[in-house]
Design a protein around this motif. Structure first.
Motif: not given
Length: 257
Positions: A154-163, A171-175, A182-188, A193-197
């Motif tokens: 999905e592309w949403r609110n400026g970021y790209l999410r693949v799951w 990848i992107g801002p606003g999440f 964050l601007i880049d994240y890989f995890g569960p 919204a729940a992605a975090s360091k």
């Protein structure tokens, strides 16, 4: 005989009418505060003109009917899939204009003026003979695999999410969590919204800081050992320069007897 006149005190509180969301959008479009295509601009001009001249033709705008439709969309309907499943449906101003126009306008018989509508928005296609350009004018776009939300993009609110399954990459801002930037994240696969360091396997923030908690498999950096002479006594070995890609250098020393 004196006559006493009593008057009823007027209440200082006056009930406020709900905001006219349909008219507000039309005013913003006509004033240029909202960018819209020619057909939308014409529809907004017609709406504002009919508010003034419509009664001459028996037309009137039923604010209560429009507000009833708004309440139904936003208080009854829910999003049904994806990470926002269960969230209330919030009308975008352009959607509020459409709903308000369809359910608010009434004819001389008191029934709805419009019974059918053709709605097209959110995409531009251009072709100059050499290059084809495609633009989606939308705040969100979601592509989900046929098997549901188990995997998708999905592309949403400026970021790209693949799951896929239990993992996601964003990848992107606003999440993400507030303050993580964050601007880049890989995890569960917990949603954007729940992605975090704290729950990431890998992250990078807008300040340039990064973290990787997985395992790396990489090639070995080698440095040639050169000898200055072939004699058996007094041989000197020169080891270096050392290539480490900026990491810690480990130099092992030895002697020859």
């Amino acid at each position: 005989m004196a006559v006493t006149t009593k008057t009823r005190a007027k209440s200082s509180s006056v009930a406020q009418a709900p905001a006219d969301r349909t008219k507000a959008y039309a005013l913003d479009v006509v004033a240029g505060r909202i960018v819209a295509g020619p057909h939308v601009r014409n529809a907004c001009r017609r709406h504002l003109q009919d508010l003034i001249q419509g009664p001459e033709r028996g037309l009137f705008f039923d604010h209560e009917a429009a507000d009833y439709a708004f309440r139904y969309f936003e208080n009854v309907l829910m999003l049904s899939e994806g990470q926002f499943e269960g969230r209330k449906f919030e009308l975008h101003p352009s959607q509020a204009f459409i709903i308000g126009s369809l359910f608010g306008w009434k004819g001389p018989d008191g029934l709805r003026r419009f019974h059918r509508a053709y709605i097209e928005q959110g995409m531009e296609l251009g072709n100059d003979g050499n290059v084809v350009s495609l633009r989606f004018l939308t705040s969100s776009m979601e592509i989900v695999a046929p098997n549901g939300a188990a995997e998708g993009m999905e592309w949403r609110n400026g970021y790209l999410r693949v799951w896929k399954g239990a993992a996601q990459r964003i990848i992107g801002p606003g999440f993400g969590a507030n303050g993580d930037n964050l601007i880049d994240y890989f995890g569960p696969n917990v949603g954007a919204a729940a992605a975090s360091k704290s729950n990431a396997m890998m992250w990078m923030d807008a300040n340039g800081s990064a973290y990787f908690g997985g395992q790396l498999s990489a090639g070995v950096l080698r440095n040639a050992v050169q000898t200055t002479t072939t004699q058996t006594i007094g041989t000197e070995l020169v080891n270096g320069p050392f290539a480490t890609n900026g990491r810690v250098r480990t130099v092992r020393a030895w002697t020859r007897r």
